[in-house]
Design an enzyme around this catalytic site. Structure first.
Site, PDB file in Angstrom:
ATOM      1  N   LEU A   1       0.818  -1.216   0.000  1.00 54.39           N
ATOM      2  CA  LEU A   1       0.000   0.000   0.000  1.00 54.39           C
ATOM      3  C   LEU A   1       0.849   1.262   0.000  1.00 54.39           C
ATOM      4  O   LEU A   1       1.907   1.320   0.628  1.00 54.39           O
ATOM      5  CB  LEU A   1      -0.921   0.007   1.226  1.00 54.39           C
ATOM      6  CG  LEU A   1      -1.877  -1.188   1.342  1.00 54.39           C
ATOM      7  CD1 LEU A   1      -2.782  -1.008   2.562  1.00 54.39           C
ATOM      8  CD2 LEU A   1      -2.716  -1.389   0.078  1.00 54.39           C
TER       9      LEU A   1
ATOM     10  N   GLY B   1      -1.627   6.381  -2.588  1.00 52.49           N
ATOM     11  CA  GLY B   1      -2.751   6.248  -3.526  1.00 52.49           C
ATOM     12  C   GLY B   1      -3.834   5.347  -2.943  1.00 52.49           C
ATOM     13  O   GLY B   1      -5.031   5.685  -2.944  1.00 52.49           O
ATOM     14  N   HIS B   2      -3.428   4.193  -2.405  1.00 51.24           N
ATOM     15  CA  HIS B   2      -4.413   3.286  -1.788  1.00 51.24           C
ATOM     16  C   HIS B   2      -5.084   3.948  -0.586  1.00 51.24           C
ATOM     17  O   HIS B   2      -6.289   3.820  -0.380  1.00 51.24           O
ATOM     18  CB  HIS B   2      -3.729   2.005  -1.283  1.00 51.24           C
ATOM     19  CG  HIS B   2      -3.143   1.138  -2.347  1.00 51.24           C
ATOM     20  ND1 HIS B   2      -1.783   0.991  -2.518  1.00 51.24           N
ATOM     21  CD2 HIS B   2      -3.727   0.357  -3.292  1.00 51.24           C
ATOM     22  CE1 HIS B   2      -1.553   0.152  -3.512  1.00 51.24           C
ATOM     23  NE2 HIS B   2      -2.719  -0.243  -4.006  1.00 51.24           N
TER      24      HIS B   2
ATOM     25  N   GLY C   1      -9.217   3.066  -7.847  1.00 49.55           N
ATOM     26  CA  GLY C   1      -8.490   4.252  -8.299  1.00 49.55           C
ATOM     27  C   GLY C   1      -8.631   4.453  -9.800  1.00 49.55           C
ATOM     28  O   GLY C   1      -8.669   3.500 -10.569  1.00 49.55           O
ATOM     29  N   GLU C   2      -8.654   5.725 -10.192  1.00 50.36           N
ATOM     30  CA  GLU C   2      -8.740   6.045 -11.620  1.00 50.36           C
ATOM     31  C   GLU C   2      -7.420   5.820 -12.338  1.00 50.36           C
ATOM     32  O   GLU C   2      -7.356   5.903 -13.555  1.00 50.36           O
ATOM     33  CB  GLU C   2      -9.192   7.498 -11.814  1.00 50.36           C
ATOM     34  CG  GLU C   2     -10.663   7.679 -11.509  1.00 50.36           C
ATOM     35  CD  GLU C   2     -11.164   9.080 -11.811  1.00 50.36           C
ATOM     36  OE1 GLU C   2     -10.332   9.978 -12.031  1.00 50.36           O
ATOM     37  OE2 GLU C   2     -12.394   9.256 -11.800  1.00 50.36           O
ATOM     38  N   LYS C   3      -6.366   5.529 -11.603  1.00 51.99           N
ATOM     39  CA  LYS C   3      -5.109   5.230 -12.288  1.00 51.99           C
ATOM     40  C   LYS C   3      -5.312   4.024 -13.201  1.00 51.99           C
ATOM     41  O   LYS C   3      -4.824   3.979 -14.317  1.00 51.99           O
ATOM     42  CB  LYS C   3      -3.984   4.952 -11.306  1.00 51.99           C
ATOM     43  CG  LYS C   3      -2.679   4.789 -12.030  1.00 51.99           C
ATOM     44  CD  LYS C   3      -1.573   4.376 -11.129  1.00 51.99           C
ATOM     45  CE  LYS C   3      -0.751   3.336 -11.838  1.00 51.99           C
ATOM     46  NZ  LYS C   3      -0.962   2.000 -11.364  1.00 51.99           N
TER      47      LYS C   3
ATOM     48  N   SER D   1       2.114   4.067  -7.648  1.00 48.58           N
ATOM     49  CA  SER D   1       1.861   2.672  -7.994  1.00 48.58           C
ATOM     50  C   SER D   1       2.779   1.790  -7.147  1.00 48.58           C
ATOM     51  O   SER D   1       3.924   2.181  -6.865  1.00 48.58           O
ATOM     52  CB  SER D   1       2.187   2.454  -9.480  1.00 48.58           C
ATOM     53  OG  SER D   1       2.342   1.078  -9.749  1.00 48.58           O
ATOM     54  N   SER D   2       2.286   0.626  -6.791  1.00 52.10           N
ATOM     55  CA  SER D   2       3.132  -0.303  -6.025  1.00 52.10           C
ATOM     56  C   SER D   2       4.362  -0.684  -6.830  1.00 52.10           C
ATOM     57  O   SER D   2       5.408  -1.002  -6.276  1.00 52.10           O
ATOM     58  CB  SER D   2       2.360  -1.573  -5.672  1.00 52.10           C
ATOM     59  OG  SER D   2       1.185  -1.234  -4.984  1.00 52.10           O
ATOM     60  N   ARG D   3       4.238  -0.671  -8.159  1.00 53.26           N
ATOM     61  CA  ARG D   3       5.366  -1.089  -9.012  1.00 53.26           C
ATOM     62  C   ARG D   3       6.437  -0.006  -9.126  1.00 53.26           C
ATOM     63  O   ARG D   3       7.517  -0.292  -9.634  1.00 53.26           O
ATOM     64  CB  ARG D   3       4.863  -1.492 -10.399  1.00 53.26           C
ATOM     65  CG  ARG D   3       4.121  -2.829 -10.389  1.00 53.26           C
ATOM     66  CD  ARG D   3       3.843  -3.332 -11.793  1.00 53.26           C
ATOM     67  NE  ARG D   3       3.352  -4.693 -11.805  1.00 53.26           N
ATOM     68  CZ  ARG D   3       2.062  -5.045 -11.886  1.00 53.26           C
ATOM     69  NH1 ARG D   3       1.134  -4.120 -11.947  1.00 53.26           N
ATOM     70  NH2 ARG D   3       1.716  -6.318 -11.893  1.00 53.26           N
TER      71      ARG D   3
END
Ligand code: PAF
Length: 295
Positions: free
Chosen positions: A42, A45-46, A156-158, A194-196
């Site tokens: 997380l 964003g989350h 999320g809109e991402k 992003s988690s990535r």
């Protein structure tokens, strides 16, 4: 169900039974419940999704499950970041009521053989380059919604295409839940959280924000009347020059049904709905972003 932190009120359950017991007790008390599905690792964003959920509901459940069905064999399932205790601590700090961290058999019990397919809206963009992706997402989200039966669920809109796929599934299957999209959270240089992003090297991280900046320039140029085709060509060249090694897609689509728009300049009506979508590789990391086309 156990309280994992003596100084917090967050609950933790790993079973559908535990989840349902907690949700039923809230419902019996007349409370509205929100689900925020995640794959963990997380970030802010989350957390913004949980905060958004708290505006709509009395109780929030965040699920953490790295869903194997949305990864292709060559993708990063094995290395996908996992940090359960830190995730739960973060959720606890912001007042999430329950972490649902199902054991794999709670989602895919032995003999499991059902899959959900959403058609047109799952094709193209990420669905083009990741053919198993949206089937896996629709299937796991359908299960999570059925297990929790929340009043609302926040995404999320991402992952804008994912949001549309889920909205379509919920409408098509008469699922009784309201799907809410929450705005993208960005780093100071514009990079969508992003988690990535934690895969990026220091040098790549310096380049990564250019994706959003180049998209913003392209968006402005199309909003003032430049042709879609020419603008996207220039933006692609700018991305390659910035250091991105491969552009998976850079496209303008209608924000409701993902119909492609262009190649001519966008009409005033197009501009009401037009959204720019991008996926690009930076080293080994695939970054995605999207934005409404305006000034
Ligand atoms: O957006 C994600 O993190 C995942 O795709 C989701 C919605 C939790 C399904 O696994």
């Amino acid at each position: 169900m156990t309280n994992i932190n003596s100084d917090s009120t967050i609950g933790l359950t790993r079973s559908v039974q535990g989840l349902r017991a907690r949700v039923s007790s809230w419902r019996d008390a007349g409370q509205k419940v929100a689900l925020i599905p995640t794959m963990g690792a997380l970030h802010e964003g989350h957390l913004s999704l949980v905060r958004a959920a708290k505006e709509f509901a009395d109780r929030t459940v965040t699920s953490i499950f790295v869903n194997p069905r949305q990864f292709a064999p060559h993708e990063d399932l094995e290395t996908y970041p996992r940090n359960e205790q830190q995730d739960i601590d973060l959720l606890s700090e912001i007042g999430c009521d329950l972490a649902y961290v199902p054991t794999p058999d709670q989602i895919y019990p032995e003999g499991y053989q059902t899959a959900i397919t959403v058609e047109h809206v799952a094709q193209g963009l990420c669905g083009g380059s990741r053919p198993v992706f949206f089937g896996g997402i629709a299937t796991v989200v359908c299960k999570l919604l059925n297990q929790c039966q929340p009043d609302i669920a926040v995404f999320g809109e991402k992952d804008f295409q994912q949001l549309l796929v889920i909205k379509r599934m919920v409408r098509d299957l008469d699922m009784q839940v309201e799907i809410v999209g929450a705005p993208i959270k960005r780093e100071d240089d514009g990079l969508a959280m992003s988690s990535r992003n934690r895969y990026l090297s220091e040098a790549e991280r310096k380049i990564a924000g250019r994706l959003n900046q180049i998209m913003r320039e392209a968006s402005k140029s199309m909003a003032k009347g430049d042709a879609v085709d020419d603008t996207l060509k220039k933006a692609k060249a700018d991305l390659l020059e910035a250091g991105f090694n491969n552009i998976d897609y850079l496209e303008v689509r209608h924000s409701e049904d993902l119909k492609p728009l262009g190649p001519e300049p966008l009409s005033d009506v197009d501009l009401l709905y037009a959204r720019l979508f991008a996926a690009s590789m930076l080293g080994k990391t695939r970054l995605i972003d999207n934005m409404k086309i305006d000034q």
